[in-house]
Write a protein that holds these residues in place. Sequence first.
Motif, PDB file in Angstrom:
ATOM      1  N   ASN A 160       0.827  -1.214   0.000  1.00 10.77           N
ATOM      2  CA  ASN A 160       0.000   0.000   0.000  1.00 10.77           C
ATOM      3  C   ASN A 160       0.859   1.261   0.000  1.00 10.77           C
ATOM      4  OD1 ASN A 160      -2.435  -1.393  -0.018  1.00 10.77           O
ATOM      5  ND2 ASN A 160      -2.646  -1.370   2.202  1.00 10.77           N
ATOM      6  N   LEU A 219      -1.077   4.327  -1.537  1.00  8.57           N
ATOM      7  CA  LEU A 219      -2.386   4.192  -0.905  1.00  8.57           C
ATOM      8  C   LEU A 219      -2.300   4.405   0.605  1.00  8.57           C
ATOM      9  CD1 LEU A 219      -3.585   1.006  -2.819  1.00  8.57           C
ATOM     10  CD2 LEU A 219      -4.248   3.370  -3.278  1.00  8.57           C
ATOM     11  N   ASP A 220      -1.076   4.431   1.116  1.00  7.66           N
ATOM     12  CA  ASP A 220      -0.826   4.670   2.535  1.00  7.66           C
ATOM     13  C   ASP A 220       0.519   5.378   2.638  1.00  7.66           C
ATOM     14  OD1 ASP A 220      -1.091   4.679   5.249  1.00  7.66           O
ATOM     15  OD2 ASP A 220      -1.105   2.501   5.510  1.00  7.66           O
ATOM     16  N   ASP A 248      -2.560  -7.401  -5.165  1.00  7.11           N
ATOM     17  CA  ASP A 248      -2.722  -7.892  -3.793  1.00  7.11           C
ATOM     18  C   ASP A 248      -3.583  -9.154  -3.799  1.00  7.11           C
ATOM     19  OD1 ASP A 248      -2.841  -8.228  -1.091  1.00  7.11           O
ATOM     20  OD2 ASP A 248      -3.642  -6.250  -0.625  1.00  7.11           O
TER      21      ASP A 248
END
Length: 227
Positions: free
Chosen positions: A51, A56-57, A168
Amino acid sequence: MSFVSLRGIKKTYGKGENAFVVLKGVDLDIQKGDFIALMGPSGSGKSTLSNILGCLDDADSGVYDFCGVNVCDLSFGEKARLRRNYFGFIFQSFNLLSKTTALENVELPLIYKGLKKKERRELAMIALQKVGLERWANHSSAELSGGQQQRVAIARALAISPVFLIADEPTGNLDTQRSIEIMEILQGLNQNEGITILMVTHESDMASYASREIHFLDGKIQREVKR
């Protein structure tokens, strides 16, 4: 210079007594054209790392260098543009709109890029052709099998011509034969088109399609296997 370089990446969720350190100073270099299988037990940190790689993070600390740019220094909007233009994502749950056609699902990231309808349709059809689903372009997701839905998800990721594909658990919801079909598609994209791929997986037989295995344990890289 590496395509991707991580140095001292740390990540903690929660605070105080509830704090859980997920990543404990990860160092990793990814070269352009690599196909990496990121492996490890649940809670080891592999999905968190993927991520962060996909913007995404955010890491709490460390350096994430992507093609010479320190991603950790980018603003929220700059990271969004990076995702939109360079990254493709494939998820275990497919994340397709059920009442929308395969073609329309593949078009979605192109809408966010601001492309006109004709160009979107052309690029979406090319992506569907790459995964062998052009004949199913006008079928809704609900009319497709699990394997076909995952191929639509791959086509959607390919529509923007990504340089980095992050998957993922892409075969987590599929039977063995469909899983093999998906892995052969990913391997072909890596070998024939030079797309760099990072895949999170629990399955050693699926990881065998990758050129590198990175094994995670307790927030750190435990070992690496190269083929």
